[in-house]
Design an enzyme around this catalytic site. Structure first.
Site, PDB file in Angstrom:
ATOM      1  N   LYS A  72      36.344  35.753  32.262  1.00 27.88           N
ATOM      2  CA  LYS A  72      37.000  36.877  31.585  1.00 27.88           C
ATOM      3  C   LYS A  72      37.436  36.511  30.159  1.00 27.88           C
ATOM      4  O   LYS A  72      37.301  37.329  29.247  1.00 27.88           O
ATOM      5  CB  LYS A  72      38.219  37.346  32.380  1.00 27.88           C
ATOM      6  CG  LYS A  72      37.884  38.146  33.626  1.00 27.88           C
ATOM      7  CD  LYS A  72      39.164  38.734  34.221  1.00 27.88           C
ATOM      8  CE  LYS A  72      39.066  38.995  35.698  1.00 27.88           C
ATOM      9  NZ  LYS A  72      38.323  40.162  36.118  1.00 27.88           N
ATOM     10  N   GLU A 104      47.411  40.561  29.337  1.00 33.05           N
ATOM     11  CA  GLU A 104      47.084  41.854  28.743  1.00 33.05           C
ATOM     12  C   GLU A 104      48.299  42.757  28.779  1.00 33.05           C
ATOM     13  O   GLU A 104      49.122  42.662  29.682  1.00 33.05           O
ATOM     14  CB  GLU A 104      45.962  42.551  29.548  1.00 33.05           C
ATOM     15  CG  GLU A 104      44.597  41.979  29.310  1.00 33.05           C
ATOM     16  CD  GLU A 104      43.531  42.677  30.140  1.00 33.05           C
ATOM     17  OE1 GLU A 104      43.845  43.629  30.880  1.00 33.05           O
ATOM     18  OE2 GLU A 104      42.379  42.242  30.042  1.00 33.05           O
ATOM     19  N   HIS A 126      42.541  48.347  44.273  1.00 34.03           N
ATOM     20  CA  HIS A 126      41.432  48.023  43.361  1.00 34.03           C
ATOM     21  C   HIS A 126      40.058  48.265  43.970  1.00 34.03           C
ATOM     22  O   HIS A 126      39.046  47.882  43.406  1.00 34.03           O
ATOM     23  CB  HIS A 126      41.524  46.576  42.845  1.00 34.03           C
ATOM     24  CG  HIS A 126      42.799  46.308  42.125  1.00 34.03           C
ATOM     25  ND1 HIS A 126      43.254  47.113  41.104  1.00 34.03           N
ATOM     26  CD2 HIS A 126      43.736  45.345  42.284  1.00 34.03           C
ATOM     27  CE1 HIS A 126      44.415  46.640  40.674  1.00 34.03           C
ATOM     28  NE2 HIS A 126      44.736  45.584  41.374  1.00 34.03           N
ATOM     29  N   ARG A 149      25.014  44.108  37.325  1.00 34.66           N
ATOM     30  CA  ARG A 149      24.198  44.466  38.497  1.00 34.66           C
ATOM     31  C   ARG A 149      24.195  45.980  38.636  1.00 34.66           C
ATOM     32  O   ARG A 149      24.876  46.678  37.897  1.00 34.66           O
ATOM     33  CB  ARG A 149      24.827  43.861  39.753  1.00 34.66           C
ATOM     34  CG  ARG A 149      26.283  44.279  39.872  1.00 34.66           C
ATOM     35  CD  ARG A 149      26.902  43.950  41.186  1.00 34.66           C
ATOM     36  NE  ARG A 149      28.342  43.817  41.104  1.00 34.66           N
ATOM     37  CZ  ARG A 149      29.214  44.806  41.064  1.00 34.66           C
ATOM     38  NH1 ARG A 149      28.775  46.056  41.112  1.00 34.66           N
ATOM     39  NH2 ARG A 149      30.504  44.586  40.977  1.00 34.66           N
TER      40      ARG A 149
END
Ligand code: ADP
Length: 462
Positions: A118, A202, A237, A294
Site C-alpha cells: 500500500k 490516512e 468491509h 484481477r
C-alpha cells in the site's frame, strides 16, 4: 504473446463456471481443477476435462502453484485464468507461469507487485497525479514521527498496515490520546498476519462512498475505463450489494475518475482487467484507495450497463489482441444491481452455513420476469451450485450472484426485489432475507449510500 486453444481455470465456484461459459463460447477447450471437497462440483461437471489438485485445504489444492502448473502441462492448456482470490494476485505464480511458457490471463507480475504494497503504491500514484487521501506513507516508522504526522493530518485518522489486506491491521484513531495504543495494536496484528510492521496513516473520512472504476489495458499501450460501480453497502468491509453506474455522478466526475484510474493503471504498465478503488467524499472529492489487479466479483454489473463481456476482453487481451473498443465507443445503458447470495446465517452473526442444497432454483416466470428483454440480459444468476450440491465449510461461502438490469435505477431495483423473491433455496441457510431487507430499505431506494450504511441502519435491517 501466443494464441491458445485450451484454457485452464484455476478456481472454483461461480467464477470458474462464469469464466468457462465465455471460454466455451469463444471455442476454447476448458480445463477445471478441483480439490477432494469439490470432486463433484458444478465447475468440474461443466468443464471439458478436470484435474485433481489435492486435498480440501486450499493450501494443498487451489493455492498449490506446482500442482496447478502440472495440471496445465498434462492437459495441454496454453493459458490459465485465475478468477479472483486464490492465486489471482500472486506474483510468484505469474512468474512461474512465465517460466513454464503458459499465458497468465491477467497483468504482468511487476504490476501486481507495484500494487501489492500500500505505501509503495501510494507513492507511485502520487507520481501519476492520482489523488490520495491526505496522509503519511513514508518509510520512516519512528513512533514520535508517526504521532506527529497523525496530529498534523487531524483526527480521526486511520492506521493501515502497508502490507495489509482484508481489513487486517487497520484501526480508526479518534483522538491523539488513543494513538500509541492503536499503533501498537496495529503493528502486532500486521506482524502476525503479514510479517511486516510498516504503517501508513490516512485522514479517516467519516461518510465516504466506495466507488471503483473498471479499467482495461492491452499490451499495445491502449487503456480505457468501463465506468464505475458503487460498492458502498458493505458489512465488515465485505461488499454485499453493488450497482452501476454509481448514483448521482456527473459526467465530469465520471470522466475525472475514469481518467485517473487509467493513469493509475498505465503508471504501473498494467495489462488486462483491473479495478481502481476510490473513496468518494460528500463534496465529490475522490481519493485513490487501492487497485485490484484481477477481475472483480462484481464485474457483471459493468457488463450489464456496457453490454460487454469482460472475460472475453480478458481472453482477447491475453491472446495479444488490441482492446475491442475505444473509449468513445463505450456507453452506459440503464442501471444494474448485483446481490451476493451467501451460505450464512444473519441471525447468528453471519456464521457460515453448510449442508446439502436440496433445492436451488429461481422461478422467473412465476415472478413475471424473463432473463432477456429488448435483446439484453435483464436477470442473470451467476451460480457455482445446483440443486443437490453440497456446501462445505472449506471455502468462501458465496453461492451465487443475482444480477439485474433495468432502464433506470428504480426499475432495476424493482426487478432485483422480484428476482430475490423468486429465488428458492432449501437445505442451506442463506442471507436472502437480509438481502431483501437491504434492497427494500427506504434509504437504499433513495441512494443514501456510504460505507457505513449497514452499520447506521442496523436497527431496521436485523
Ligand atoms: P483492505 O485492503 O484491508 O481491504 P482498504 O484500504 O481497501 O483495506 O480499505 C477497506 C475499507 O475501509 C474501504 O472499502 C473503506 O470502506 C474503508 N476505508 C479505507 N480507507 C479509509 C479512509 N481513509 N477513510 C474512511 N474509510 C476508509
Amino acid at each position: 504473446m501466443t494464441k491458445f486453444d485450451t484454457l485452464l481455470v484455476a478456481n472454483r465456484g461461480e467464477i470458474a463456471c462464469r469464466v468457462m461459459r465465455t471460454a466455451r463460447a469463444m471455442g476454447l477447450r476448458t480445463i477445471a481443477v478441483y480439490s477432494d471437497a469439490d470432486a463433484n462440483a458444478r465447475h468440474v461437471r461443466e468443464a471439458d476435462e478436470a484435474v485433481r489438485l489435492g486435498p480440501a485445504a486450499a493450501r494443498e489444492s487451489y493455492l498449490n502453484i506446482a500442482a496447478v502448473i502440472e495440471a496445465a502441462r498434462r492437459t495441454g492448456a496454453g493459458a490459465i485464468h485465475p478468477g479472483y482470490g486464490f492465486l489471482s494476485e500472486n506474483g510468484a505464480f505469474v512468474e512461474a507461469l512465465d517460466q513454464a511458457g503458459i499465458v497468465f490471463v491477467g497483468p504482468p507480475a511487476s504490476a501486481i507487485a507495484a500494487m501489492g504494497d500500500k505505501s509503495a503504491a501510494k507513492a507511485r500514484m502520487a507520481h501519476a497525479g492520482v489523488p490520495l487521501v491526505p496522509g503519511y506513507h513514508g518509510d520512516d516508522q519512528d513512533d514520535a514521527l508517526l504521532k506527529a504526522e497523525a496530529d498534523k493530518i487531524g483526527y480521526p485518522v486511520l492506521l493501515k498496515a502497508s502490507a495489509g489486506g482484508g481489513g487486517k491491521g487497520m484501526r480508526v484513531v479518534e483522538s491523539d490520546a488513543g494513538f500509541q495504543a492503536a499503533l501498537d495494536g496495529c503493528r502486532r496484528e500486521s506482524q502476525a498476519a503479514f510479517g511486516d510492521q510498516r504503517m501508513l496513516i490516512e485522514k479517516y473520512l467519516t461518510q465516504p462512498r466506495h466507488v471503483e472504476v473498471q479499467v482495461f489495458c492491452d499490451a499495445h499501450g491502449n487503456g480505457v475505463y468501463l465506468f464505475e460501480r458503487d460498492c458502498s453497502v458493505q458489512r465488515r468491509h465485505q461488499k454485499v450489494l453493488e450497482e452501476a453506474p454509481a448514483p448521482g455522478m456527473t459526467a465530469e466526475l465520471r470522466r475525472d475518475m475514469g481518467e485517473a484510474a487509467v493513469r493509475a493503471a498505465q503508471e504501473i504498465g498494467y495489462v488486462g482487467a483491473g479495478t481502481v478503488e476510490f473513496l468518494l467524499d460528500a463534496d465529490s472529492s475522490f481519493y485513490f484507495m487501492e487497485m485490484n489487479t484481477r477481475l472483480q466479483v462484481e464485474h457483471p454489473v459493468t457488463e450489464m450497463i456496457t453490454g460487454q463481456d469482460l472475460v472475453e476482453w480478458q481472453l482477447r487481451v491475453a491472446m495479444g489482441e488490441p482492446l475491442p473498443l475505444a473509449q468513445d465507443e463505450l456507453t452506459i445503458t440503464g442501471h444494474s444491481f448485483e446481490a451476493r447470495l451467501y451460505a450464512e446465517d444473519p441471525e447468528q452473526d453471519f456464521l457460515p452455513a453448510t449442508g446439502t442444497l436440496t433445492h436451488f432454483a429461481m422461478d422467473l416466470e412465476g415472478a413475471g420476469l424473463s432473463s432477456f428483454e429488448k435483446g439484453r440480459a435483464r436477470v442473470r444468476l451467476d451460480s457455482g451450485v445446483e440443486s443437490g450440491d453440497v456446501v462445505s465449510m472449506h471455502y468462501d461461502p458465496m453461492l451465487a450472484k443475482l444480477i439485474v438490469h433495468g432502464d433506470d435505477r428504480d426499475q432495476a431495483l424493482a426487478t432485483l426485489n422480484r428476482a430475490l423473491a423468486a429465488l428458492d433455496v432449501q437445505g442451506v441457510i442463506t442471507n436472502r432475507a437480509f438481502l431483501q431487507r437491504l434492497a427494500t430499505h427506504p434509504a437504499f431506494k433513495n441512494a443514501e449510500l456510504d460505507t457505513r450504511f449497514i452499520e447506521r441502519h442496523e436497527a431496521t435491517l436485523f
